[in-house]
Each structure stands twice: as C-alpha cells, then as structure tokens.
Design an enzyme around this catalytic site. Structure first.
Site, PDB file in Angstrom:
ATOM      1  N   VAL A   1       0.847  -1.207   0.000  1.00 42.69           N
ATOM      2  CA  VAL A   1       0.000   0.000   0.000  1.00 42.69           C
ATOM      3  C   VAL A   1       0.878   1.252   0.000  1.00 42.69           C
ATOM      4  O   VAL A   1       0.370   2.372  -0.078  1.00 42.69           O
ATOM      5  CB  VAL A   1      -0.963  -0.013   1.219  1.00 42.69           C
ATOM      6  CG1 VAL A   1      -1.957  -1.162   1.073  1.00 42.69           C
ATOM      7  CG2 VAL A   1      -0.235  -0.089   2.548  1.00 42.69           C
TER       8      VAL A   1
ATOM      9  N   HIS B   1      -4.149  -4.236  -2.798  1.00 40.52           N
ATOM     10  CA  HIS B   1      -4.669  -4.112  -1.421  1.00 40.52           C
ATOM     11  C   HIS B   1      -4.874  -2.667  -1.025  1.00 40.52           C
ATOM     12  O   HIS B   1      -4.959  -2.358   0.166  1.00 40.52           O
ATOM     13  CB  HIS B   1      -3.718  -4.829  -0.442  1.00 40.52           C
ATOM     14  CG  HIS B   1      -3.702  -6.308  -0.650  1.00 40.52           C
ATOM     15  ND1 HIS B   1      -2.724  -7.113  -0.131  1.00 40.52           N
ATOM     16  CD2 HIS B   1      -4.546  -7.117  -1.346  1.00 40.52           C
ATOM     17  CE1 HIS B   1      -2.972  -8.373  -0.494  1.00 40.52           C
ATOM     18  NE2 HIS B   1      -4.060  -8.396  -1.224  1.00 40.52           N
TER      19      HIS B   1
ATOM     20  N   SER C   1       5.291 -13.670   0.694  1.00 36.38           N
ATOM     21  CA  SER C   1       5.266 -15.023   1.279  1.00 36.38           C
ATOM     22  C   SER C   1       4.253 -15.910   0.569  1.00 36.38           C
ATOM     23  O   SER C   1       4.129 -17.091   0.890  1.00 36.38           O
ATOM     24  CB  SER C   1       4.911 -14.938   2.771  1.00 36.38           C
ATOM     25  OG  SER C   1       3.599 -14.370   2.891  1.00 36.38           O
TER      26      SER C   1
HETATM   27  N1  APR Z   1      13.863  -8.523   0.081  1.00 42.76           N
HETATM   28  C1  APR Z   1      13.020  -9.407  -0.504  1.00 42.76           C
HETATM   29  N2  APR Z   1      12.141 -10.184   0.183  1.00 42.76           N
HETATM   30  C2  APR Z   1      12.150 -10.051   1.524  1.00 42.76           C
HETATM   31  C3  APR Z   1      13.000  -9.158   2.213  1.00 42.76           C
HETATM   32  C4  APR Z   1      13.881  -8.372   1.429  1.00 42.76           C
HETATM   33  N3  APR Z   1      14.731  -7.494   1.998  1.00 42.76           N
HETATM   34  N4  APR Z   1      12.749  -9.277   3.557  1.00 42.76           N
HETATM   35  C5  APR Z   1      11.769 -10.206   3.681  1.00 42.76           C
HETATM   36  N5  APR Z   1      11.417 -10.676   2.468  1.00 42.76           N
HETATM   37  C6  APR Z   1      10.387 -11.667   2.142  1.00 42.76           C
HETATM   38  C7  APR Z   1      10.071 -12.668   3.245  1.00 42.76           C
HETATM   39  O1  APR Z   1      10.943 -13.774   3.165  1.00 42.76           O
HETATM   40  C8  APR Z   1       8.631 -13.035   2.896  1.00 42.76           C
HETATM   41  O2  APR Z   1       8.591 -14.101   1.955  1.00 42.76           O
HETATM   42  O3  APR Z   1       9.190 -10.945   1.921  1.00 42.76           O
HETATM   43  C9  APR Z   1       8.082 -11.779   2.232  1.00 42.76           C
HETATM   44  C10 APR Z   1       7.149 -11.001   3.126  1.00 42.76           C
HETATM   45  O4  APR Z   1       5.998 -11.768   3.330  1.00 42.76           O
HETATM   46  P1  APR Z   1       4.767 -11.106   4.146  1.00 42.76           P
HETATM   47  O5  APR Z   1       5.311 -10.401   5.348  1.00 42.76           O
HETATM   48  O6  APR Z   1       3.733 -12.164   4.300  1.00 42.76           O
HETATM   49  O7  APR Z   1       4.245  -9.966   3.157  1.00 42.76           O
HETATM   50  P2  APR Z   1       3.250 -10.151   1.929  1.00 42.76           P
HETATM   51  O8  APR Z   1       3.483 -11.453   1.234  1.00 42.76           O
HETATM   52  O9  APR Z   1       3.368  -8.907   1.116  1.00 42.76           O
HETATM   53  O10 APR Z   1       1.796 -10.159   2.644  1.00 42.76           O
HETATM   54  C11 APR Z   1       0.686 -10.188   1.754  1.00 42.76           C
HETATM   55  O11 APR Z   1      -0.765  -9.956   3.659  1.00 42.76           O
HETATM   56  O12 APR Z   1      -1.184  -8.972   5.669  1.00 42.76           O
HETATM   57  C12 APR Z   1      -1.541  -8.955   4.328  1.00 42.76           C
HETATM   58  O13 APR Z   1      -2.376  -7.143   3.132  1.00 42.76           O
HETATM   59  C13 APR Z   1      -1.212  -7.629   3.717  1.00 42.76           C
HETATM   60  O14 APR Z   1      -0.388  -7.194   1.493  1.00 42.76           O
HETATM   61  C14 APR Z   1      -0.179  -7.972   2.657  1.00 42.76           C
HETATM   62  C15 APR Z   1      -0.444  -9.448   2.383  1.00 42.76           C
END
Ligand code: APR
Length: 232
Positions: A90, A106, A173
């Site tokens: 976002v 989102h 993730s």
């Molecule tokens: N560079 C690349 N990837 C990274 C880094 C980095 N520096 N640091 C962490 N990651 C990876 C993690 O290993 C993980 O796989 O980014 C991913 C983050 O996953 P989440 O925290 O689950 O974020 P996201 O997948 O965007 O969540 C999706 O969930 O809570 C809802 O609406 C919210 O948009 C969000 C959605």
C-alpha cells in the site's frame, strides 16, 4: 515491434530495505497487532480510533522513507520492456521510483475513501481522524482492502498477468489469497524469477522457475541488468 511484457508481483519484502516492516517476518507488522483488530471491517466498526491511528502511524512512516535500489531498478526495465507492477503493498515507493504502471491490489496508504460511497476516493497524506467526512457528511476511511473485503482490482491484475512474457515475483510469502493465485495465470512456459531471501516456493511448483534467494536490493538490480542485456 511491441516491447516484451514483464509483470512484476511484489509484496512487503520489496519495501523492507526502505525501512518498512513486512507482515510475517520476525518482528513483523502483524506481530504487534491482532490483524482483525486493525485491518478488518469488524475491527473498524468496533474501534475506529484504533484502526485510524494504526494507519496514521503507517502513513507518517511512509512520508519518511524512500524507494530502494530494487524499486529503482524495476523502473529502469521500462526502457526496453512493457512493465506492469502488480503490488500487494500500500506504499507508493514503486511510483516514487518512477514505475509508470502500478496496480495496488490491497489499496493505497496515501488515499482515503467514503465509508458510504466506495468510489469516492481522495488523496490524503495527513492523519485521518473521526470527523473527517466526505462532502456528503460520511466518515472517511483508509483506502485499504481489509481482511474479508473484496479485492476490486483482482480481475484487472489477472488479465495483466496472463499477458506476461516474463514474470518476476519479489518479496511475498505467497500466503494471502487471492493475490497469491495470480502466479497461476501465466502461460506455462514463460520464465518466472522469484526474488526472496527465504523463498516460500519450490522449483517443482512451476515449469520455468528461477529462484534468486536474495533480498530485493541484492537481487533485483542484477536481474534487471541481465534482462536488459539479454533483450537489448
Ligand atoms: N527482500 C526481498 N524479500 C524479503 C526481504 C527483502 N529485503 N525481507 C523479507 N522478504 C520476504 C520474506 O521472506 C517473505 O517471503 O518478503 C516476504 C514477506 O511476506 P509477508 O510479510 O507475508 O508480506 P506479503 O506477502 O506482502 O503479505 C501479503 O498480507 O497482511 C496482508 O495485506 C497484507 O499485502 C499484505 C499481504
């Protein structure tokens, strides 16, 4: 000759090196909060001040951060490719970095909308509090897709993803649907690049998957250089 089409699916990891927390890593954003309290319609109905303050904190933080080298490299792809960014984030860091076609699945932190007419959306970069109303007198809310709400741009994102000649997935993730389902819309043979230091996907999951077990800043600029030189 039309430019080859690259679709980039990004998640919170894309913005981690800009200083914005991810959701599910250790010390992630959801760790301090009950998701349903701060990111659901029920939570907003039960305690609107708590929800508005949660997003005020995130909006204030976004005002103080900048795109990282990963965001900036993706913007460079537009020199030779037709690039669409489909992000779960976002924040507006892709736009700040210069990407010109960004779809926010989102929602967007720097926008708010009427609680009555969801098509009444306005730019908003300051705190949002109870009593901030739309022109018809209805309370304004964050323009964010909360858990349990529809993802209005999903069909748009699916149509974009289907047209990809190359798919890049960065920093997600792959645990939240329907966003995570987009990877299944691409043609079976196209190359998929998955950039994540802790990749949550298996090579066997897809036909032509290239896992880059690096952070966005470590992995995206060199991937972009490779793509630009390959298709020069
Ligand atoms: N560079 C690349 N990837 C990274 C880094 C980095 N520096 N640091 C962490 N990651 C990876 C993690 O290993 C993980 O796989 O980014 C991913 C983050 O996953 P989440 O925290 O689950 O974020 P996201 O997948 O965007 O969540 C999706 O969930 O809570 C809802 O609406 C919210 O948009 C969000 C959605």
């Amino acid at each position: 000759m039309p430019k080859p089409k690259i679709v980039v699916l990004t998640g919170a990891g894309m913005s981690a090196e800009s200083g914005l927390k991810t959701f599910r890593d250790a010390d992630g954003l959801w760790e301090g909060h009950d998701v349903m309290e701060v990111a659901s319609p029920q939570g907003f109905a039960r305690n609107p001040e708590l929800v508005l303050e949660f997003y005020n904190q995130r909006r204030r933080q976004l005002l103080g951060v900048r795109p990282n080298q990963g965001h900036l490299a993706l913007a460079q792809l537009e020199n030779r490719f037709d690039v669409s960014i489909v992000t779960q984030n976002v924040d507006n860091l892709h736009e700040q970095a210069g990407s010109s076609h960004v779809v926010h699945l989102h929602g967007e932190l720097f926008k708010v909308r009427s609680t009555k007419n969801e098509n009444h959306v306005i730019e908003w970069k300051k705190d949002l509090v109870l009593g901030d109303l739309d022109p018809d007198g209805h309370q304004l809310r964050p323009h964010i897709v909360w858990f349990g709400e529809m993802v209005p741009l999903l069909e748009t994102a699916a149509q974009i993803t289907q047209q990809a000649d190359i798919l890049i997935i960065i920093g997600t993730s792959m645990q939240v649907y329907p966003a995570a389902s987009l990877v299944h819309y691409v043609a079976p043979s196209i190359p998929i690049y998955f950039v994540d230091p802790r990749p949550n996907i298996r090579e066997s999951d897809f036909g032509n998957l290239n896992i880059i077990p690096k952070t966005a800043v470590e992995g995206v600029p060199s991937l972009v250089d490779d793509l630009l030189s390959t298709f020069s």
